[in-house]
Design an enzyme around this catalytic site. Structure first.
Site, mmCIF file in Angstrom:
data_model
loop_
_atom_site.group_PDB
_atom_site.id
_atom_site.type_symbol
_atom_site.label_atom_id
_atom_site.label_comp_id
_atom_site.label_asym_id
_atom_site.label_seq_id
_atom_site.Cartn_x
_atom_site.Cartn_y
_atom_site.Cartn_z
ATOM 1 N NE ARG A 102 -4.298 130.633 -86.841
ATOM 2 C CZ ARG A 102 -5.249 129.865 -86.294
ATOM 3 N NH1 ARG A 102 -6.333 130.409 -85.796
ATOM 4 N NH2 ARG A 102 -5.098 128.553 -86.239
ATOM 5 C CG HIS A 129 -4.560 124.936 -89.959
ATOM 6 N ND1 HIS A 129 -3.471 125.237 -89.162
ATOM 7 C CD2 HIS A 129 -5.648 124.981 -89.128
ATOM 8 C CE1 HIS A 129 -3.893 125.462 -87.920
ATOM 9 N NE2 HIS A 129 -5.187 125.313 -87.879
ATOM 10 C CD GLN A 132 -6.690 121.264 -86.842
ATOM 11 O OE1 GLN A 132 -6.688 122.312 -86.223
ATOM 12 N NE2 GLN A 132 -7.116 120.131 -86.304
ATOM 13 C CG ASP A 226 -12.695 123.933 -91.407
ATOM 14 O OD1 ASP A 226 -13.103 124.426 -90.334
ATOM 15 O OD2 ASP A 226 -11.771 124.454 -92.075
ATOM 16 C CB CYS A 266 -9.808 121.850 -87.602
ATOM 17 S SG CYS A 266 -10.849 122.989 -88.536
ATOM 18 N NE ARG A 294 -3.284 122.145 -84.095
ATOM 19 C CZ ARG A 294 -3.803 123.368 -84.330
ATOM 20 N NH1 ARG A 294 -5.105 123.550 -84.286
ATOM 21 N NH2 ARG A 294 -3.019 124.392 -84.637
HETATM 22 N N1 CP Z 1 -8.171 124.517 -85.123
HETATM 23 C C1 CP Z 1 -7.546 125.676 -84.851
HETATM 24 O O1 CP Z 1 -6.521 126.026 -85.457
HETATM 25 O O2 CP Z 1 -8.093 126.388 -83.845
HETATM 26 P P1 CP Z 1 -7.784 127.902 -83.495
HETATM 27 O O3 CP Z 1 -8.226 128.722 -84.672
HETATM 28 O O4 CP Z 1 -8.583 128.171 -82.253
HETATM 29 O O5 CP Z 1 -6.312 128.064 -83.266
HETATM 30 N N1 NVA Z 2 -10.769 126.899 -92.269
HETATM 31 C C1 NVA Z 2 -10.808 127.527 -90.981
HETATM 32 C C2 NVA Z 2 -9.938 126.802 -90.003
HETATM 33 C C3 NVA Z 2 -9.906 127.356 -88.623
HETATM 34 C C4 NVA Z 2 -8.990 126.608 -87.718
HETATM 35 C C5 NVA Z 2 -10.354 128.978 -91.117
HETATM 36 O O1 NVA Z 2 -9.387 129.237 -91.837
HETATM 37 O O2 NVA Z 2 -10.984 129.851 -90.523
#
Ligand code: CP
Ligand code: NVA
Length: 313
Positions: A102, A129, A132, A226, A266, A294
């Site tokens: 990530r 993502h 997700q 989101d 999400c 998930r």
């Molecule tokens: N939706 C999601 O990816 O959550 P986190 O950022 O908590 O992993």
């Molecule tokens: N768009 C958000 C998603 C978090 C799961 C981010 O990147 O912070």
């Protein structure tokens, strides 16, 4: 499929196979049927941004499959600072059977995949993502797909961000009409839009990008939103709150959707910003089913990537 970096890279049948396996794994997990398809396999996880759902679901999922996932402290590993991405990729490939990342710049994911000899999983970049979005599609099929997804309308209302990009690819692969509504200047990336539209044409569905949340919400079966400022955009938060104000998913907006619409997010969510408390806490909200899925979908991704389908069950 060597890596899981973008849903665009998968064929429609690969997507369907993952979702079918996820359903099977979910049933096995719920009935406490052993499914250690990845016995003695391991995964190294690099998180350069915070995470609750992704980290916990991958770690527990890997354990349920009989394997091990370890979380690498970003400060300790210093990807690209203490050591080059290429060297980290080649070193971790000698220990682990998969590497998850990530991060911020999507190019980091690509570079890791270039040098790693084991599968790379994109657990969120600024660009996408995919874990997700695949879990989201699985949830939509569970909730709305008894007679298939044909003719259903999903509305994504908010920022044309990483989650939006992956949902566009996912909708196209699975054959779900999608309307994206963002403020002007916050539309999804042009190149990604072009690719997703081409995928959508192949699947015979429509993806529309517009700037009107009312048009998007009208007769929608699914409403998704989101955060307005993603991780890494914290400095823009105040400015974005003003720009996105009329894109809040609230009681007034969802009145336009079908009465049995589902609300998706999400998470993490900011109540009073992109969604009202009333909507996220309503009967129509499926956000925690979505979060749970998930786990099941990512386990299916792991099994497909690591070739565990013929392993012990
Ligand atoms: N939706 C999601 O990816 O959550 P986190 O950022 O908590 O992993
Ligand atoms: N768009 C958000 C998603 C978090 C799961 C981010 O990147 O912070």
């Amino acid at each position: 499929m060597k890596d899981f970096i973008s849903i665009h890279d998968l064929s429609a049948s690969e997507v369907k196979d993952i979702l079918a396996l996820a359903a099977d794994l979910k049933e096995k997990q719920q009935n406490k049927i052993k499914h250690e398809y990845l016995w003695a396999k391991s995964m190294a996880m690099i998180f350069e941004k915070p995470s609750t759902r992704t980290r916990v679901s991958f770690e527990i999922g890997m354990w349920q499959l009989g394997g091990l996932a370890i979380n690498l402290d970003q400060e300790a590993i210093g990807l690209g600072t203490r050591e080059s991405i290429a060297d980290v990729a080649r070193t971790l490939s000698r220990f682990a059977d998969a590497i998850l990342i990530r991060t911020f710049a999507h190019e980091k994911v690509i570079e890791l995949a270039k040098y790693a000899s084991v599968p790379i999983i994109n657990a969120l970049s600024d660009q996408s993502h995919p874990c997700q979005a695949l879990a989201d599609i699985f949830t939509i099929i569970e909730k709305k797909g008894k007679d298939g997804l044909k003719g259903l309308k999903m509305a994504y209302i908010g920022d044309g961000n990483n989650v939006c990009h992956s949902l566009m690819f996912a909708a196209a692969k699975i054959g779900l009409n999608l309307v994206v509504a963002t403020p002007k200047g916050y539309e999804p990336d042009e190149k990604i839009t072009e690719l997703a539209l081409a995928d959508g044409r192949k699947a015979g569905i429509e993806i529309d990008i517009l700037n009107d949340p009312v048009v998007a919400a009208k007769d929608a079966d699914v409403i998704y939103t989101d955060v307005w400022a993603s991780m890494g955009q914290e400095k823009e938060k105040k400015k974005r709150e003003k720009i996105f104000k009329s894109f809040q998913v609230n009681e007034q907006l969802v009145k336009l959707a079908k009465p049995d619409y589902i609300f998706m997010h999400c998470l993490p969510a900011h109540r009073g910003e992109e969604v009202s408390t009333g909507v996220i806490e309503s009967q129509n909200s499926v956000v925690f089913d979505q979060a749970e899925n998930r786990l099941h979908v990512q386990k299916a991704i792991l099994v497909k990537l690591l070739g565990g389908e013929n392993g012990q069950s």
